[in-house]
Design a protein around this motif. Sequence first.
Motif, PDB file in Angstrom:
ATOM      1  N   GLY A 156       1.651  40.340  22.183  1.00 44.50           N
ATOM      2  CA  GLY A 156       1.329  41.672  21.684  1.00 44.50           C
ATOM      3  C   GLY A 156      -0.032  42.169  22.083  1.00 44.50           C
ATOM      4  O   GLY A 156      -0.401  42.150  23.269  1.00 44.50           O
ATOM      5  N   ALA A 157      -0.832  42.582  21.104  1.00 42.73           N
ATOM      6  CA  ALA A 157      -2.102  43.264  21.372  1.00 42.73           C
ATOM      7  C   ALA A 157      -3.073  42.403  22.171  1.00 42.73           C
ATOM      8  O   ALA A 157      -3.783  42.906  23.043  1.00 42.73           O
ATOM      9  CB  ALA A 157      -2.735  43.702  20.055  1.00 42.73           C
ATOM     10  N   ASP A 158      -3.130  41.088  21.872  1.00 40.82           N
ATOM     11  CA  ASP A 158      -4.050  40.213  22.603  1.00 40.82           C
ATOM     12  C   ASP A 158      -3.739  40.205  24.088  1.00 40.82           C
ATOM     13  O   ASP A 158      -4.625  40.400  24.939  1.00 40.82           O
ATOM     14  CB  ASP A 158      -3.965  38.781  22.070  1.00 40.82           C
ATOM     15  N   ALA A 159      -2.471  39.944  24.411  1.00 39.19           N
ATOM     16  CA  ALA A 159      -2.068  39.904  25.817  1.00 39.19           C
ATOM     17  C   ALA A 159      -2.317  41.251  26.486  1.00 39.19           C
ATOM     18  O   ALA A 159      -2.774  41.315  27.640  1.00 39.19           O
ATOM     19  CB  ALA A 159      -0.599  39.515  25.935  1.00 39.19           C
ATOM     20  N   MET A 160      -2.034  42.337  25.775  1.00 39.29           N
ATOM     21  CA  MET A 160      -2.285  43.677  26.318  1.00 39.29           C
ATOM     22  C   MET A 160      -3.763  43.865  26.655  1.00 39.29           C
ATOM     23  O   MET A 160      -4.109  44.457  27.683  1.00 39.29           O
ATOM     24  CB  MET A 160      -1.849  44.745  25.318  1.00 39.29           C
ATOM     25  N   ALA A 161      -4.644  43.376  25.783  1.00 38.87           N
ATOM     26  CA  ALA A 161      -6.085  43.520  26.009  1.00 38.87           C
ATOM     27  C   ALA A 161      -6.532  42.750  27.252  1.00 38.87           C
ATOM     28  O   ALA A 161      -7.278  43.277  28.097  1.00 38.87           O
ATOM     29  CB  ALA A 161      -6.850  43.035  24.783  1.00 38.87           C
ATOM     30  N   HIS A 162      -6.079  41.495  27.378  1.00 39.43           N
ATOM     31  CA  HIS A 162      -6.435  40.704  28.570  1.00 39.43           C
ATOM     32  C   HIS A 162      -5.899  41.361  29.841  1.00 39.43           C
ATOM     33  O   HIS A 162      -6.610  41.457  30.854  1.00 39.43           O
ATOM     34  CB  HIS A 162      -5.860  39.289  28.447  1.00 39.43           C
ATOM     35  N   GLU A 163      -4.658  41.799  29.791  1.00 36.19           N
ATOM     36  CA  GLU A 163      -4.029  42.399  30.972  1.00 36.19           C
ATOM     37  C   GLU A 163      -4.708  43.707  31.353  1.00 36.19           C
ATOM     38  O   GLU A 163      -4.860  44.017  32.548  1.00 36.19           O
ATOM     39  CB  GLU A 163      -2.540  42.603  30.715  1.00 36.19           C
ATOM     40  N   ALA A 164      -5.137  44.481  30.366  1.00 42.60           N
ATOM     41  CA  ALA A 164      -5.848  45.732  30.667  1.00 42.60           C
ATOM     42  C   ALA A 164      -7.174  45.427  31.348  1.00 42.60           C
ATOM     43  O   ALA A 164      -7.557  46.103  32.317  1.00 42.60           O
ATOM     44  CB  ALA A 164      -6.073  46.527  29.382  1.00 42.60           C
ATOM     45  N   ALA A 165      -7.893  44.423  30.861  1.00 41.54           N
ATOM     46  CA  ALA A 165      -9.164  44.047  31.490  1.00 41.54           C
ATOM     47  C   ALA A 165      -8.943  43.647  32.944  1.00 41.54           C
ATOM     48  O   ALA A 165      -9.710  44.046  33.841  1.00 41.54           O
ATOM     49  CB  ALA A 165      -9.813  42.905  30.718  1.00 41.54           C
ATOM     50  N   LEU A 166      -7.895  42.877  33.199  1.00 47.33           N
ATOM     51  CA  LEU A 166      -7.580  42.474  34.566  1.00 47.33           C
ATOM     52  C   LEU A 166      -7.186  43.676  35.423  1.00 47.33           C
ATOM     53  O   LEU A 166      -7.625  43.810  36.572  1.00 47.33           O
ATOM     54  CB  LEU A 166      -6.442  41.451  34.554  1.00 47.33           C
ATOM     55  N   ALA A 167      -6.367  44.552  34.854  1.00 53.10           N
ATOM     56  CA  ALA A 167      -5.869  45.707  35.605  1.00 53.10           C
ATOM     57  C   ALA A 167      -6.999  46.630  36.040  1.00 53.10           C
ATOM     58  O   ALA A 167      -6.939  47.230  37.121  1.00 53.10           O
ATOM     59  CB  ALA A 167      -4.859  46.486  34.758  1.00 53.10           C
ATOM     60  N   TYR A 168      -8.039  46.738  35.218  1.00 51.92           N
ATOM     61  CA  TYR A 168      -9.135  47.652  35.534  1.00 51.92           C
ATOM     62  C   TYR A 168     -10.333  46.928  36.160  1.00 51.92           C
ATOM     63  O   TYR A 168     -11.405  47.518  36.321  1.00 51.92           O
ATOM     64  CB  TYR A 168      -9.569  48.410  34.277  1.00 51.92           C
ATOM     65  N   GLY A 169     -10.139  45.667  36.525  1.00 54.01           N
ATOM     66  CA  GLY A 169     -11.165  44.947  37.279  1.00 54.01           C
ATOM     67  C   GLY A 169     -12.297  44.393  36.450  1.00 54.01           C
ATOM     68  O   GLY A 169     -13.393  44.157  36.970  1.00 54.01           O
ATOM     69  N   GLY A 170     -12.042  44.140  35.168  1.00 58.23           N
ATOM     70  CA  GLY A 170     -13.099  43.630  34.292  1.00 58.23           C
ATOM     71  C   GLY A 170     -13.036  42.131  34.075  1.00 58.23           C
ATOM     72  O   GLY A 170     -12.222  41.423  34.671  1.00 58.23           O
ATOM     73  N   HIS A 171     -13.914  41.654  33.191  1.00 56.04           N
ATOM     74  CA  HIS A 171     -13.942  40.246  32.797  1.00 56.04           C
ATOM     75  C   HIS A 171     -13.332  40.102  31.414  1.00 56.04           C
ATOM     76  O   HIS A 171     -13.502  40.972  30.555  1.00 56.04           O
ATOM     77  CB  HIS A 171     -15.375  39.709  32.784  1.00 56.04           C
ATOM     78  N   THR A 172     -12.655  38.970  31.198  1.00 55.81           N
ATOM     79  CA  THR A 172     -12.026  38.755  29.903  1.00 55.81           C
ATOM     80  C   THR A 172     -12.029  37.275  29.534  1.00 55.81           C
ATOM     81  O   THR A 172     -11.925  36.406  30.406  1.00 55.81           O
ATOM     82  CB  THR A 172     -10.594  39.333  29.877  1.00 55.81           C
ATOM     83  N   ILE A 173     -12.166  37.003  28.240  1.00 58.32           N
ATOM     84  CA  ILE A 173     -12.185  35.648  27.695  1.00 58.32           C
ATOM     85  C   ILE A 173     -11.058  35.506  26.690  1.00 58.32           C
ATOM     86  O   ILE A 173     -10.915  36.340  25.786  1.00 58.32           O
ATOM     87  CB  ILE A 173     -13.530  35.348  26.992  1.00 58.32           C
ATOM     88  N   ALA A 174     -10.276  34.447  26.825  1.00 53.92           N
ATOM     89  CA  ALA A 174      -9.232  34.137  25.848  1.00 53.92           C
ATOM     90  C   ALA A 174      -9.679  32.948  25.012  1.00 53.92           C
ATOM     91  O   ALA A 174     -10.000  31.893  25.555  1.00 53.92           O
ATOM     92  CB  ALA A 174      -7.912  33.820  26.540  1.00 53.92           C
ATOM     93  N   VAL A 175      -9.708  33.134  23.698  1.00 52.80           N
ATOM     94  CA  VAL A 175     -10.060  32.055  22.775  1.00 52.80           C
ATOM     95  C   VAL A 175      -8.763  31.452  22.249  1.00 52.80           C
ATOM     96  O   VAL A 175      -7.973  32.143  21.592  1.00 52.80           O
ATOM     97  CB  VAL A 175     -10.927  32.572  21.615  1.00 52.80           C
ATOM     98  N   LEU A 176      -8.544  30.182  22.530  1.00 55.37           N
ATOM     99  CA  LEU A 176      -7.281  29.531  22.189  1.00 55.37           C
ATOM    100  C   LEU A 176      -7.368  28.781  20.860  1.00 55.37           C
ATOM    101  O   LEU A 176      -8.438  28.289  20.483  1.00 55.37           O
ATOM    102  CB  LEU A 176      -6.883  28.547  23.293  1.00 55.37           C
ATOM    103  N   GLY A 177      -6.229  28.648  20.206  1.00 57.80           N
ATOM    104  CA  GLY A 177      -6.149  27.896  18.962  1.00 57.80           C
ATOM    105  C   GLY A 177      -5.558  26.524  19.169  1.00 57.80           C
ATOM    106  O   GLY A 177      -4.892  25.996  18.272  1.00 57.80           O
ATOM    107  N   HIS A 178      -5.827  25.905  20.313  1.00 55.29           N
ATOM    108  CA  HIS A 178      -5.277  24.590  20.649  1.00 55.29           C
ATOM    109  C   HIS A 178      -6.013  24.064  21.868  1.00 55.29           C
ATOM    110  O   HIS A 178      -6.826  24.765  22.478  1.00 55.29           O
ATOM    111  CB  HIS A 178      -3.780  24.690  20.943  1.00 55.29           C
ATOM    112  N   GLY A 179      -5.710  22.822  22.239  1.00 55.30           N
ATOM    113  CA  GLY A 179      -6.349  22.224  23.402  1.00 55.30           C
ATOM    114  C   GLY A 179      -5.790  22.747  24.713  1.00 55.30           C
ATOM    115  O   GLY A 179      -4.700  23.319  24.768  1.00 55.30           O
TER     116      GLY A 179
END
Length: 295
Positions: A156-179
């Motif tokens: 949902g919203a998280d994936a959309m945010a990461h994908e938008a950053a990639l689509a517009y040439g930006g930097h993005t960090i994903a914080v995971l809840g697991h190893g």
Amino acid sequence: MDLTEQERRLLALHYVYPVPWNRLKRLFETDPTLEKLHAYRSGQLADLLDMPFQKAERLKDKLRQHKTIPFDKLYERENITPIPFTHPSYPDSLQNLIDPPAVLYTKGDWTILRKSPKIAIIGSRKATNYSLEALSTIVPPLVEHEMVIVSGLAKGADAMAHEAALAYGGHTIAVLGHGLFHLYPKENEHLAKRMEKEQLLITEYPPYVRPAKWTFPMRNRIISGLSDAIIVTESTEKSGTMSTVIHALDHGKDIFAVPGPITSALSLGPNRLLHEGAQPLWNGFQVVGSLVSDR
């Protein structure tokens, strides 16, 4: 990344006892270099780590079993870069938490952690096309001003945010809840693979830790802690999104909420935030202007 002997010992301890830094603080105050780590009796470990004696006995046994393992070399082989709390590259913003991660395990370009400002974009796992449309007007100005997009790689919203950053040439960090040896959810596997090559995945959990219900609320404090401001798209009133917002408010972060149609249950969260004083958001330049004026 160069690590001291103390930090290598911390990696070994954290592998068998993956807790936040505040749980280890008394141990480090007593033995800053951890040179005595393997010499402590079970009773001493129980006292220093505030745990039952039986648990301290099991921990001592695990430490003995893993004593000679070169964790830094093993992580390097897996393209994982650990950043201990004591390392100069550890983010200052996370050190301000009550319970900062003792170690950050990263995969990808860990230097993105040095970039600022960082903006968290969060919302419902059931986010609709409305969130996607909103991000098309919010994310481009953020990327234009070199702001890093932070989110949790959920559906949902998280994936959309990461994908938008990639689509517009930006930097993005994903914080995971697991190893980092695991991936959740599987639907985002392609996105995660791309991010570990071009962007950054981070977690406070050693690679073997599997996703669990309790790990995701914990990761929300890292999303908030890393970020200078929080943007909420669509969300229900009671959700992980709101727990991240509460944490951000406790630390004085700016909260922006995308107004939503009153007929949608996913508007209850952001509309409630607006009622309580969050800043209404319909364009990314509002975030840029707010952060620039605060500096």
